[in-house]
Enzyme design. Sequence first.
Site, PDB file in Angstrom:
ATOM      1  N   ARG A  66       5.252 -42.455  81.145  1.00 49.91           N
ATOM      2  CA  ARG A  66       4.106 -42.122  81.830  1.00 49.91           C
ATOM      3  C   ARG A  66       4.759 -42.700  83.407  1.00 49.91           C
ATOM      4  NH1 ARG A  66       2.863 -46.940  83.874  1.00 49.91           N
ATOM      5  NH2 ARG A  66       2.643 -49.144  82.217  1.00 49.91           N
ATOM      6  N   GLY A  67       4.022 -42.069  84.188  1.00 46.33           N
ATOM      7  CA  GLY A  67       4.514 -42.270  85.444  1.00 46.33           C
ATOM      8  C   GLY A  67       3.823 -43.984  85.774  1.00 46.33           C
ATOM      9  N   ALA A 161      -7.076 -49.289  86.054  1.00 45.15           N
ATOM     10  CA  ALA A 161      -5.395 -48.522  86.228  1.00 45.15           C
ATOM     11  C   ALA A 161      -5.094 -47.076  85.756  1.00 45.15           C
ATOM     12  CB  ALA A 161      -3.973 -49.702  85.440  1.00 45.15           C
ATOM     13  N   CYS A 192       1.323 -52.732  88.023  1.00 45.82           N
ATOM     14  CA  CYS A 192       1.507 -51.338  88.681  1.00 45.82           C
ATOM     15  C   CYS A 192       2.896 -51.751  90.033  1.00 45.82           C
ATOM     16  CB  CYS A 192       0.378 -50.848  89.132  1.00 45.82           C
ATOM     17  SG  CYS A 192      -0.877 -50.505  88.222  1.00 45.82           S
TER      18      CYS A 192
END
Length: 228
Positions: A66-67, A161, A192
């Site tokens: 994922r990003g 998130a 993050c």
Amino acid sequence: MQTSVRGRVDYLPAYEAMQALTAARVEGTPDELWLCEHPPVFTQGLAGKQEHLIEPGDIPVIATNRGGQVTYHGPGQVVAYPLLDLRPRGYFVKEYVYRLEEAVVRTLAEFGVTGHRVKGAPGIYVRLDDPFSHARLPAPLPSQGGGGGEISFDGLGKIAALGVKVSRHCTYHGLALNVAMDLEPFSRINPCGYAGLTTVDLSTIGVSTSWNEAADVLGSKLRALLAI
């Protein structure tokens, strides 16, 4: 869109199942929305830097595609995985991310909480001093060099998130909304990728609700915003 409330499931099998479903998709494959929670786990995005894992301790770390950077999943958090084909919807990644965030904003509103976006930092944030205030966040001050400047989280806590993957116009991974968690593991990472970022949940800011209720509201908002 078929909604599946899966309850508590291990992260890695869920991740592998998302990959398999997406790889096998053909035209007409039904879209799905999975709602679940995971046992304690740290997940790293494709751009994840080891420096943001401060002290994971006994919590496993799983690399994903994922990003984003590192985040934490654990009991008391609603994790939503939309498995969609974006093509019939007529929009792509930027609009998709906006709609995911909007679903969280509308979910929080159901509990009287005002959610905020921070430009350049995907996810949803709340005011720590007054999560129920409807006042807009002040506009960021311009940097001296004329660029975007550093992102400021002053007075804010992150409550949701996002981390997505789009393959052949099809989505997986998704978002996580903190409901009533042990927040200590977030202190073991830079959430993050942001050092010092405060992480909160609904319980911390004074909202008492169950996982099932929060999942039901979030699922409803996602279905409405992501419908064809």
